[in-house]
Design a protein around this motif. Structure first.
Motif, mmCIF file in Angstrom:
data_model
loop_
_atom_site.group_PDB
_atom_site.id
_atom_site.type_symbol
_atom_site.label_atom_id
_atom_site.label_comp_id
_atom_site.label_asym_id
_atom_site.label_seq_id
_atom_site.Cartn_x
_atom_site.Cartn_y
_atom_site.Cartn_z
ATOM 1 N N VAL A 84 84.743 26.319 64.278
ATOM 2 C CA VAL A 84 83.609 26.825 63.490
ATOM 3 C C VAL A 84 84.126 27.396 62.169
ATOM 4 O O VAL A 84 84.981 28.292 62.162
ATOM 5 C CB VAL A 84 82.832 27.905 64.265
ATOM 6 N N ALA A 85 83.602 26.883 61.059
ATOM 7 C CA ALA A 85 83.971 27.371 59.736
ATOM 8 C C ALA A 85 82.847 28.154 59.080
ATOM 9 O O ALA A 85 83.091 29.007 58.228
ATOM 10 C CB ALA A 85 84.389 26.210 58.840
ATOM 11 N N ALA A 86 81.603 27.889 59.446
ATOM 12 C CA ALA A 86 80.447 28.543 58.824
ATOM 13 C C ALA A 86 80.233 29.941 59.405
ATOM 14 O O ALA A 86 80.794 30.301 60.446
ATOM 15 C CB ALA A 86 79.199 27.691 59.037
ATOM 16 N N ALA B 182 75.944 28.629 61.640
ATOM 17 C CA ALA B 182 76.502 27.662 62.583
ATOM 18 C C ALA B 182 75.627 27.492 63.819
ATOM 19 O O ALA B 182 75.580 26.402 64.408
ATOM 20 C CB ALA B 182 77.902 28.097 63.003
ATOM 21 N N PHE B 183 74.893 28.551 64.197
ATOM 22 C CA PHE B 183 74.090 28.512 65.428
ATOM 23 C C PHE B 183 72.667 29.008 65.143
ATOM 24 O O PHE B 183 72.261 30.065 65.626
ATOM 25 C CB PHE B 183 74.753 29.360 66.522
ATOM 26 N N PRO B 184 71.907 28.253 64.353
ATOM 27 C CA PRO B 184 70.540 28.683 64.023
ATOM 28 C C PRO B 184 69.665 28.731 65.272
ATOM 29 O O PRO B 184 69.716 27.856 66.122
ATOM 30 C CB PRO B 184 70.066 27.591 63.046
ATOM 31 N N GLY B 185 68.911 29.798 65.387
ATOM 32 C CA GLY B 185 68.014 29.937 66.521
ATOM 33 C C GLY B 185 68.634 30.579 67.741
ATOM 34 O O GLY B 185 67.934 30.922 68.696
ATOM 35 N N ALA B 186 69.960 30.749 67.747
ATOM 36 C CA ALA B 186 70.629 31.376 68.902
ATOM 37 C C ALA B 186 70.551 32.897 68.779
ATOM 38 O O ALA B 186 70.470 33.447 67.682
ATOM 39 C CB ALA B 186 72.070 30.931 68.977
ATOM 40 N N ARG B 187 70.577 33.560 69.916
ATOM 41 C CA ARG B 187 70.724 35.022 69.928
ATOM 42 C C ARG B 187 72.221 35.307 69.846
ATOM 43 O O ARG B 187 73.002 34.848 70.682
ATOM 44 C CB ARG B 187 70.133 35.603 71.219
ATOM 45 N N GLY C 286 83.503 16.481 72.124
ATOM 46 C CA GLY C 286 82.489 17.488 72.395
ATOM 47 C C GLY C 286 81.109 17.077 71.936
ATOM 48 O O GLY C 286 80.870 15.931 71.555
ATOM 49 N N LEU C 287 80.198 18.040 71.948
ATOM 50 C CA LEU C 287 78.789 17.761 71.708
ATOM 51 C C LEU C 287 78.393 17.830 70.244
ATOM 52 O O LEU C 287 77.461 17.150 69.815
ATOM 53 C CB LEU C 287 77.927 18.758 72.498
ATOM 54 N N TYR C 288 79.053 18.649 69.461
ATOM 55 C CA TYR C 288 78.654 18.814 68.062
ATOM 56 C C TYR C 288 79.855 19.326 67.266
ATOM 57 O O TYR C 288 80.735 20.020 67.781
ATOM 58 C CB TYR C 288 77.479 19.785 67.922
ATOM 59 N N GLY C 289 79.873 18.966 65.982
ATOM 60 C CA GLY C 289 80.936 19.438 65.110
ATOM 61 C C GLY C 289 82.308 18.996 65.593
ATOM 62 O O GLY C 289 82.443 18.086 66.422
ATOM 63 N N PRO C 290 83.351 19.623 65.085
ATOM 64 C CA PRO C 290 84.705 19.318 65.548
ATOM 65 C C PRO C 290 84.936 19.959 66.922
ATOM 66 O O PRO C 290 85.201 21.157 67.023
ATOM 67 C CB PRO C 290 85.591 19.950 64.471
ATOM 68 N N SER C 291 84.789 19.200 67.982
ATOM 69 C CA SER C 291 84.803 19.794 69.320
ATOM 70 C C SER C 291 85.415 18.858 70.346
ATOM 71 O O SER C 291 85.440 17.637 70.177
ATOM 72 C CB SER C 291 83.375 20.169 69.750
ATOM 73 N N LEU C 292 85.906 19.455 71.422
ATOM 74 C CA LEU C 292 86.495 18.719 72.533
ATOM 75 C C LEU C 292 86.096 19.378 73.843
ATOM 76 O O LEU C 292 85.889 20.601 73.902
ATOM 77 C CB LEU C 292 88.023 18.701 72.447
ATOM 78 N N PHE C 293 86.001 18.575 74.893
ATOM 79 C CA PHE C 293 85.918 19.092 76.254
ATOM 80 C C PHE C 293 87.316 19.153 76.846
ATOM 81 O O PHE C 293 88.179 18.313 76.543
ATOM 82 C CB PHE C 293 85.041 18.194 77.129
#
Length: 241
Positions: free
Chosen positions: A135-137, A142-147, A182-189
């Motif tokens: 995460v860079a933002a 980076a997580f709009p709408g999240a608590r 992963g699911l979004y952005g630069p990500s891995l499982f």
């Protein structure tokens, strides 16, 4: 008339009994914090972490440099490797969940109830994965709408969180096991330790790491992500921007 009144009283008594049982179960399963770790002493150094909670999932947003340093201090080789893998990003968002459901349901709109029920109610639980995102933002962007709940941890509390996080990675020949994009952005499982079930969901995992850092948590309330956010704000002095 009298029968209706009796039924209303019976319904009220049942609801009161249910509420009392839930409160008792919450109290009995509560896990105390460690006052030597949290809250940090006034005027001392702190490390800021964030709980990111959406409709069905929560994860932790952690500063990468602090995480790499704490992983080295804790001797958490798997976590050291992960922080190096995502070395270009100032923060990492990390979550844990059912291997099948997590990878197949990136958003609430994609929810498959059959997968959800299988994940929650398979006897003995199901295999788990970790999801790591660079995460860079800024968190809110980076997580709009999240608590988002912000927590300031002591350095020792953060080190213990890092050590617990390191133990969540399954190892092969001493190295973390990548399990696909992963699911979004630069990500891995990554393959993870533990079994996912109704009694051990992603939000319990997040709460467990924060408990390792010294925060009190209430697993029954923490079953839902918004409940976990409320628990932290209510019991741990957390603040949300």
């Amino acid at each position: 008339m009298r029968r209706g009144l009796r039924l209303a009283r019976l319904a009220a008594a049942l609801l009161l009994s249910l509420a009392a049982s839930i409160l008792l179960a919450g109290w009995l399963t509560a896990r105390p914090g460690d006052p030597a770790l949290y809250p940090p002493a006034p005027g001392t150094a702190t490390v800021t972490v964030r709980l990111v909670a959406n409709a069905w999932h929560s994860g932790l947003l952690l500063p990468r440099d602090d995480l790499a340093r704490a992983a080295a201090e804790a001797g958490a080789g798997a976590l050291i490797a992960v922080t190096e893998r995502f070395g270009a990003y100032p923060a990492l968002e990390i979550g844990w969940g059912d291997a099948g459901f997590y990878r197949s349901v990136p958003t609430l709109d994609a929810l498959d109830w059959r997968l959800a029920l299988r994940a929650l109610f398979t006897p003995g639980g199901r295999p788990a994965v970790l999801h790591v995102v660079g995460v860079a933002a800024e968190p809110e962007a980076a997580f709009p709408g999240a608590r988002i709940v912000r927590l300031r941890l002591s350095p020792e509390g953060f080190r213990r969180l890092a050590a617990a996080l390191g133990r969540s990675f399954a190892l092969r020949d001493g190295h973390p096991v990548e399990a696909g994009p992963g699911l979004y952005g630069p990500s891995l499982f990554y393959a993870a330790e533990g079994r996912f079930s109704l009694l051990t969901v992603c939000n319990h995992w997040s709460a467990g790491l924060l408990n390792a850092a010294g925060l009190p948590v209430t697993p029954l309330l923490d079953t839902l992500p918004r409940g976990l956010a409320l628990d932290l704000a209510r019991h741990a002095g957390a603040d949300a921007p």
